[in-house]
Write a protein that holds these residues in place. Structure first.
Motif, PDB file in Angstrom:
ATOM      1  N   GLY A   1       0.821  -1.216   0.000  1.00 23.70           N
ATOM      2  CA  GLY A   1       0.000   0.000   0.000  1.00 23.70           C
ATOM      3  C   GLY A   1       0.846   1.252   0.000  1.00 23.70           C
ATOM      4  N   LEU A   2       1.921   1.238   0.778  1.00 30.22           N
ATOM      5  CA  LEU A   2       2.811   2.395   0.804  1.00 30.22           C
ATOM      6  C   LEU A   2       3.426   2.644  -0.559  1.00 30.22           C
ATOM      7  CD1 LEU A   2       4.715   1.921   4.184  1.00 30.22           C
ATOM      8  CD2 LEU A   2       3.123   3.740   3.605  1.00 30.22           C
ATOM      9  N   LEU A   3       3.817   1.582  -1.226  1.00 31.82           N
ATOM     10  CA  LEU A   3       4.441   1.748  -2.539  1.00 31.82           C
ATOM     11  C   LEU A   3       3.442   2.205  -3.590  1.00 31.82           C
ATOM     12  CD1 LEU A   3       6.959  -1.183  -2.758  1.00 31.82           C
ATOM     13  CD2 LEU A   3       7.431   1.239  -2.543  1.00 31.82           C
ATOM     14  N   SER A   4       2.194   1.755  -3.471  1.00 32.49           N
ATOM     15  CA  SER A   4       1.223   2.142  -4.489  1.00 32.49           C
ATOM     16  C   SER A   4       0.780   3.595  -4.311  1.00 32.49           C
ATOM     17  CB  SER A   4       0.003   1.222  -4.442  1.00 32.49           C
ATOM     18  OG  SER A   4      -0.685   1.388  -3.227  1.00 32.49           O
ATOM     19  N   VAL A   5       0.839   4.104  -3.095  1.00 36.01           N
ATOM     20  CA  VAL A   5       0.413   5.477  -2.837  1.00 36.01           C
ATOM     21  C   VAL A   5       1.553   6.466  -2.992  1.00 36.01           C
ATOM     22  CG1 VAL A   5      -0.469   7.011  -1.024  1.00 36.01           C
ATOM     23  CG2 VAL A   5      -1.411   4.732  -1.287  1.00 36.01           C
ATOM     24  N   TRP A   6       2.784   6.015  -2.768  1.00 36.14           N
ATOM     25  CA  TRP A   6       3.929   6.908  -2.763  1.00 36.14           C
ATOM     26  C   TRP A   6       4.186   7.484  -4.141  1.00 36.14           C
ATOM     27  CZ3 TRP A   6       8.670   7.230  -5.167  1.00 36.14           C
ATOM     28  CH2 TRP A   6       9.539   8.167  -4.631  1.00 36.14           C
TER      29      TRP A   6
ATOM     30  N   ILE B   1      12.019  -7.798   6.013  1.00 34.96           N
ATOM     31  CA  ILE B   1      11.011  -6.767   6.277  1.00 34.96           C
ATOM     32  C   ILE B   1      11.677  -5.528   6.847  1.00 34.96           C
ATOM     33  CG2 ILE B   1       9.067  -6.151   7.783  1.00 34.96           C
ATOM     34  CD1 ILE B   1       8.052  -9.034   7.414  1.00 34.96           C
ATOM     35  N   ASN B   2      12.567  -5.729   7.823  1.00 34.93           N
ATOM     36  CA  ASN B   2      13.252  -4.588   8.430  1.00 34.93           C
ATOM     37  C   ASN B   2      14.083  -3.824   7.404  1.00 34.93           C
ATOM     38  OD1 ASN B   2      12.172  -5.211  10.925  1.00 34.93           O
ATOM     39  ND2 ASN B   2      13.945  -6.393  11.572  1.00 34.93           N
ATOM     40  N   GLU B   3      14.795  -4.558   6.548  1.00 28.52           N
ATOM     41  CA  GLU B   3      15.611  -3.910   5.522  1.00 28.52           C
ATOM     42  C   GLU B   3      14.744  -3.165   4.507  1.00 28.52           C
ATOM     43  OE1 GLU B   3      18.984  -5.085   2.204  1.00 28.52           O
ATOM     44  OE2 GLU B   3      18.408  -6.555   3.711  1.00 28.52           O
ATOM     45  N   THR B   4      13.623  -3.753   4.134  1.00 26.33           N
ATOM     46  CA  THR B   4      12.696  -3.106   3.191  1.00 26.33           C
ATOM     47  C   THR B   4      12.127  -1.833   3.804  1.00 26.33           C
ATOM     48  OG1 THR B   4      12.138  -5.258   2.243  1.00 26.33           O
ATOM     49  CG2 THR B   4      10.642  -3.423   1.801  1.00 26.33           C
ATOM     50  N   LEU B   5      11.743  -1.895   5.055  1.00 23.38           N
ATOM     51  CA  LEU B   5      11.208  -0.701   5.715  1.00 23.38           C
ATOM     52  C   LEU B   5      12.263   0.405   5.788  1.00 23.38           C
ATOM     53  CD1 LEU B   5       9.097  -2.263   8.585  1.00 23.38           C
ATOM     54  CD2 LEU B   5       8.250  -1.006   6.600  1.00 23.38           C
ATOM     55  N   LEU B   6      13.501   0.027   6.056  1.00 23.21           N
ATOM     56  CA  LEU B   6      14.587   1.011   6.076  1.00 23.21           C
ATOM     57  C   LEU B   6      14.731   1.695   4.715  1.00 23.21           C
ATOM     58  CD1 LEU B   6      17.648  -0.337   8.066  1.00 23.21           C
ATOM     59  CD2 LEU B   6      16.919   2.022   7.876  1.00 23.21           C
ATOM     60  N   ASN B   7      14.682   0.914   3.648  1.00 26.86           N
ATOM     61  CA  ASN B   7      14.803   1.482   2.309  1.00 26.86           C
ATOM     62  C   ASN B   7      13.603   2.351   1.953  1.00 26.86           C
ATOM     63  OD1 ASN B   7      17.341   0.676   1.133  1.00 26.86           O
ATOM     64  ND2 ASN B   7      16.590  -1.409   1.361  1.00 26.86           N
ATOM     65  N   ILE B   8      12.420   1.991   2.427  1.00 29.90           N
ATOM     66  CA  ILE B   8      11.242   2.815   2.180  1.00 29.90           C
ATOM     67  C   ILE B   8      11.390   4.161   2.897  1.00 29.90           C
ATOM     68  CG2 ILE B   8       8.773   3.052   2.671  1.00 29.90           C
ATOM     69  CD1 ILE B   8       8.526   0.061   2.052  1.00 29.90           C
ATOM     70  N   LYS B   9      11.899   4.124   4.122  1.00 28.68           N
ATOM     71  CA  LYS B   9      12.104   5.374   4.865  1.00 28.68           C
ATOM     72  C   LYS B   9      13.096   6.278   4.175  1.00 28.68           C
ATOM     73  CE  LYS B   9      10.938   3.508   9.378  1.00 28.68           C
ATOM     74  NZ  LYS B   9      11.425   3.135  10.711  1.00 28.68           N
ATOM     75  N   ARG B  10      14.090   5.681   3.508  1.00 33.90           N
ATOM     76  CA  ARG B  10      15.099   6.489   2.808  1.00 33.90           C
ATOM     77  C   ARG B  10      14.516   7.194   1.589  1.00 33.90           C
ATOM     78  NH1 ARG B  10      19.619   1.870   2.992  1.00 33.90           N
ATOM     79  NH2 ARG B  10      20.144   2.066   5.195  1.00 33.90           N
TER      80      ARG B  10
ATOM     81  N   GLU C   1      16.212   8.339  -7.305  1.00 35.96           N
ATOM     82  CA  GLU C   1      14.908   7.943  -6.753  1.00 35.96           C
ATOM     83  C   GLU C   1      14.379   6.714  -7.483  1.00 35.96           C
ATOM     84  OE1 GLU C   1      12.259  11.221  -7.021  1.00 35.96           O
ATOM     85  OE2 GLU C   1      13.224  12.349  -5.419  1.00 35.96           O
ATOM     86  N   ASP C   2      14.522   6.701  -8.821  1.00 39.84           N
ATOM     87  CA  ASP C   2      14.059   5.555  -9.594  1.00 39.84           C
ATOM     88  C   ASP C   2      14.820   4.293  -9.192  1.00 39.84           C
ATOM     89  OD1 ASP C   2      12.215   7.052 -10.954  1.00 39.84           O
ATOM     90  OD2 ASP C   2      13.409   7.251 -12.786  1.00 39.84           O
ATOM     91  N   ASP C   3      16.134   4.435  -8.997  1.00 39.40           N
ATOM     92  CA  ASP C   3      16.953   3.298  -8.598  1.00 39.40           C
ATOM     93  C   ASP C   3      16.540   2.787  -7.221  1.00 39.40           C
ATOM     94  OD1 ASP C   3      19.119   1.443  -8.934  1.00 39.40           O
ATOM     95  OD2 ASP C   3      20.259   2.652  -7.498  1.00 39.40           O
ATOM     96  N   ALA C   4      16.305   3.701  -6.293  1.00 42.38           N
ATOM     97  CA  ALA C   4      15.893   3.319  -4.939  1.00 42.38           C
ATOM     98  C   ALA C   4      14.522   2.643  -4.968  1.00 42.38           C
ATOM     99  CB  ALA C   4      15.872   4.544  -4.026  1.00 42.38           C
ATOM    100  N   MET C   5      13.621   3.174  -5.782  1.00 41.07           N
ATOM    101  CA  MET C   5      12.279   2.595  -5.889  1.00 41.07           C
ATOM    102  C   MET C   5      12.357   1.195  -6.501  1.00 41.07           C
ATOM    103  SD  MET C   5       9.329   3.260  -5.093  1.00 41.07           S
ATOM    104  CE  MET C   5       7.614   3.209  -5.437  1.00 41.07           C
ATOM    105  N   HIS C   6      13.203   1.041  -7.515  1.00 38.85           N
ATOM    106  CA  HIS C   6      13.376  -0.264  -8.137  1.00 38.85           C
ATOM    107  C   HIS C   6      13.931  -1.274  -7.119  1.00 38.85           C
ATOM    108  CE1 HIS C   6      14.136  -3.278 -11.177  1.00 38.85           C
ATOM    109  NE2 HIS C   6      15.393  -3.354 -10.762  1.00 38.85           N
ATOM    110  N   ARG C   7      14.870  -0.827  -6.300  1.00 42.56           N
ATOM    111  CA  ARG C   7      15.459  -1.687  -5.278  1.00 42.56           C
ATOM    112  C   ARG C   7      14.387  -2.136  -4.272  1.00 42.56           C
ATOM    113  NH1 ARG C   7      19.834   0.982  -4.358  1.00 42.56           N
ATOM    114  NH2 ARG C   7      18.864   2.523  -3.013  1.00 42.56           N
ATOM    115  N   VAL C   8      13.516  -1.218  -3.866  1.00 41.14           N
ATOM    116  CA  VAL C   8      12.452  -1.571  -2.915  1.00 41.14           C
ATOM    117  C   VAL C   8      11.477  -2.557  -3.554  1.00 41.14           C
ATOM    118  CG1 VAL C   8      10.458  -0.665  -1.663  1.00 41.14           C
ATOM    119  CG2 VAL C   8      12.649   0.518  -1.520  1.00 41.14           C
ATOM    120  N   GLN C   9      11.128  -2.335  -4.811  1.00 47.57           N
ATOM    121  CA  GLN C   9      10.219  -3.258  -5.490  1.00 47.57           C
ATOM    122  C   GLN C   9      10.833  -4.649  -5.602  1.00 47.57           C
ATOM    123  OE1 GLN C   9       9.535  -1.050  -9.078  1.00 47.57           O
ATOM    124  NE2 GLN C   9       7.680  -0.079  -8.285  1.00 47.57           N
TER     125      GLN C   9
END
Length: 100
Positions: free
Chosen positions: A15-20, A90-99, A38-46
């Motif tokens: 949900g966070l990724l779809s709204v962000w 999960i923790n690593e993904t959340l960290l990357n989302i916060k970044r 930003e695109d690279d970071a988003m791709h990494r999170v996906q």
């Protein structure tokens, strides 16, 4: 209970990724290098979310191993290891989302 909590966490992350979406300030524009980062970071999170989904689905494979006759003690040990790995992901993904 843990798998339900992990599923709920995945839904929240999705949900966070779809709204962000990046906010653009009028008159400031977006610097191309920053946009690429930003695109690279988003791709990494996906990618991390895809790996997380895959790891969570592998928990079901452990149930199949137990049904096939593997000792419960061994399956439980594998399940604990997988749950620990999933929690780290999960923790690593959340960290990357916060970044982002």
């Amino acid at each position: 209970m843990k798998s339900m909590r992990m599923s709920l966490t995945m839904l929240v992350l999705a949900g966070l990724l779809s709204v962000w979406s990046p906010v653009q300030m009028p008159g400031l524009g977006v610097i191309p290098a920053a946009h690429a980062a930003e695109d690279d970071a988003m791709h990494r999170v996906q990618l991390m979310l895809k790996k997380l989904r895959s790891a969570m689905s592998s928990l079901k494979d452990l149930d199949e191993l137990e049904k096939a006759g593997m000792p419960k003690k061994d399956v439980d040990r594998m399940r604990r290891a997988m749950n620990s790995k999933i929690q780290d992901m999960i923790n690593e993904t959340l960290l990357n989302i916060k970044r982002l």
